[in-house]
Design a protein around this motif. Structure first.
Motif, PDB file in Angstrom:
ATOM      1  N   GLU A  76     -40.079  74.949 109.004  1.00 41.57           N
ATOM      2  CA  GLU A  76     -41.058  76.017 108.878  1.00 41.57           C
ATOM      3  C   GLU A  76     -40.344  77.359 108.977  1.00 41.57           C
ATOM      4  OE1 GLU A  76     -45.331  77.454 110.812  1.00 41.57           O
ATOM      5  OE2 GLU A  76     -44.301  75.671 111.569  1.00 41.57           O
ATOM      6  N   PRO A 103     -39.654  80.753 110.180  1.00 37.56           N
ATOM      7  CA  PRO A 103     -40.155  81.461 111.361  1.00 37.56           C
ATOM      8  C   PRO A 103     -40.420  82.943 111.106  1.00 37.56           C
ATOM      9  CG  PRO A 103     -37.790  81.191 111.533  1.00 37.56           C
ATOM     10  CD  PRO A 103     -38.204  80.494 110.263  1.00 37.56           C
ATOM     11  N   PRO A 135     -46.531  83.185 118.685  1.00 38.38           N
ATOM     12  CA  PRO A 135     -45.898  84.014 117.656  1.00 38.38           C
ATOM     13  C   PRO A 135     -46.152  85.503 117.892  1.00 38.38           C
ATOM     14  CG  PRO A 135     -46.984  82.127 116.662  1.00 38.38           C
ATOM     15  CD  PRO A 135     -47.385  82.134 118.106  1.00 38.38           C
ATOM     16  N   ALA A 195     -40.458  70.996 115.280  1.00 46.03           N
ATOM     17  CA  ALA A 195     -39.602  72.066 114.773  1.00 46.03           C
ATOM     18  C   ALA A 195     -38.201  71.956 115.336  1.00 46.03           C
ATOM     19  CB  ALA A 195     -40.207  73.429 115.107  1.00 46.03           C
ATOM     20  N   LEU A 219     -40.975  83.909 117.758  1.00 48.47           N
ATOM     21  CA  LEU A 219     -41.474  83.787 116.389  1.00 48.47           C
ATOM     22  C   LEU A 219     -42.431  82.615 116.240  1.00 48.47           C
ATOM     23  CD1 LEU A 219     -38.144  84.406 114.450  1.00 48.47           C
ATOM     24  CD2 LEU A 219     -39.946  86.065 114.994  1.00 48.47           C
ATOM     25  N   THR A 220     -42.342  81.651 117.134  1.00 52.52           N
ATOM     26  CA  THR A 220     -43.169  80.449 117.050  1.00 52.52           C
ATOM     27  C   THR A 220     -43.762  80.142 118.424  1.00 52.52           C
ATOM     28  OG1 THR A 220     -41.331  78.962 117.580  1.00 52.52           O
ATOM     29  CG2 THR A 220     -41.681  79.483 115.249  1.00 52.52           C
ATOM     30  N   ALA A 225     -38.743  76.532 120.743  1.00 55.72           N
ATOM     31  CA  ALA A 225     -39.277  77.711 120.053  1.00 55.72           C
ATOM     32  C   ALA A 225     -38.161  78.298 119.205  1.00 55.72           C
ATOM     33  CB  ALA A 225     -39.782  78.757 121.057  1.00 55.72           C
ATOM     34  N   THR A 226     -38.517  79.276 118.376  1.00 54.96           N
ATOM     35  CA  THR A 226     -37.532  80.106 117.689  1.00 54.96           C
ATOM     36  C   THR A 226     -37.800  81.547 118.092  1.00 54.96           C
ATOM     37  OG1 THR A 226     -37.452  78.585 115.800  1.00 54.96           O
ATOM     38  CG2 THR A 226     -36.560  80.789 115.470  1.00 54.96           C
ATOM     39  N   TYR A 271     -32.523  79.347 118.835  1.00 57.06           N
ATOM     40  CA  TYR A 271     -33.150  78.054 118.569  1.00 57.06           C
ATOM     41  C   TYR A 271     -33.153  77.201 119.836  1.00 57.06           C
ATOM     42  CZ  TYR A 271     -31.949  79.566 113.818  1.00 57.06           C
ATOM     43  OH  TYR A 271     -31.805  80.293 112.663  1.00 57.06           O
ATOM     44  N   HIS A 301     -45.204  78.910 104.389  1.00 62.39           N
ATOM     45  CA  HIS A 301     -44.414  78.771 105.607  1.00 62.39           C
ATOM     46  C   HIS A 301     -43.475  77.573 105.586  1.00 62.39           C
ATOM     47  CE1 HIS A 301     -46.694  81.942 107.541  1.00 62.39           C
ATOM     48  NE2 HIS A 301     -47.825  81.312 107.267  1.00 62.39           N
TER      49      HIS A 301
END
Length: 244
Positions: free
Chosen positions: A173, A175, A35, A10, A96-97, A55-56, A75, A211
């Motif tokens: 993807e 998020p 998440p 990601a 979110l991820t 991660a986001t 991000y 997604h």
């Protein structure tokens, strides 16, 4: 059908450790995210700093009558200091991820910045880059029409967490859920769905599942929003990733 992207896929995070000064990487506490996980903005009443490794995240506010608004997305390479949030109970930093962030007590982080010029330069550039993205987002929500807003959001995701795919496509993807995207952009969920359907029918996007988004023609998609040029030319902490 393409599998959902893994955290390692990601975005251009392969260069992340090469860009983060060793002093920051060595002194942070590694936090595994999942998440929907809320990241506490204080530790024992002390201010915290997060550096996003892989991660986001979403910074959001809840105001009167439980109205909730996403303020900015974070991000890989971004930083968040809890002082960025207004005082009061309505501010949240949410993963979110699945991924990883580094967490610091602010006093220790400040000492690292004072002692190391590279660490200070990293923090200053990260904040400047994030502020520029947030300014574009606010201008888009306030001034652009529904299609232009959504396209700006998709271009931001493509340039921040997208990875090259076959035939010149960029894949990322989403998020956020559909309702969360609509909330973030100030759109009606049905309007959002209608615009996404049109972009797919025009061959600009494809979605093998709800997604995953393949941008099939990045320049053509970018041409639909005046915010795209700024988003695609903004400086990035990482050096890998899609280019138009």
């Amino acid at each position: 059908m393409a599998a959902p992207l893994s955290p390692a896929d990601a975005g251009p995070s392969a260069d992340w450790q090469a860009t983060l000064p060793a002093e920051l990487a060595e002194h942070g506490t590694l936090v595994q995210t999942r998440p929907g996980q809320a990241l506490p903005l204080t530790l024992g009443g002390e201010e915290t700093v997060f550096v996003v490794r892989m991660a986001t995240l979403l910074f959001r506010l809840t105001v009167a009558d439980n109205l909730r608004q996403g303020i900015t997305l974070l991000y890989p390479g971004d930083v968040f200091r809890s002082a960025f949030a207004p005082p009061g109970p309505g501010a949240d930093l949410v993963a979110l991820t699945a991924g990883e962030v580094l967490r610091y007590r602010y006093d220790a982080f400040a000492r690292l910045l004072e002692a190391n010029a590279d660490a200070r330069a990293y923090f200053d550039m990260a904040v400047a880059r994030q502020s520029a993205r947030q300014a574009i987002h606010l201008a888009a929500v306030g001034q652009l029409d529904s299609t232009q807003r959504l396209v700006a959001f998709l271009i931001e995701l493509a340039t921040q967490i997208g990875v090259p795919a076959s035939e010149g496509r960029v894949v990322f993807e989403l998020p956020l859920s559909r309702s969360e995207v609509a909330e973030y952009l100030g759109l009606n969920a049905d309007t959002l769905s209608r615009i996404m359907s049109r972009l797919r029918s025009e061959g600009l996007l494809s979605q093998p599942d709800r997604h995953t988004v393949f941008v099939r023609d990045l320049p053509a998609l970018a041409a639909l929003s005046p915010a795209s040029a700024s988003l695609m030319s903004a400086p990035r902490m990482n050096t890998n990733g899609p280019r138009s």
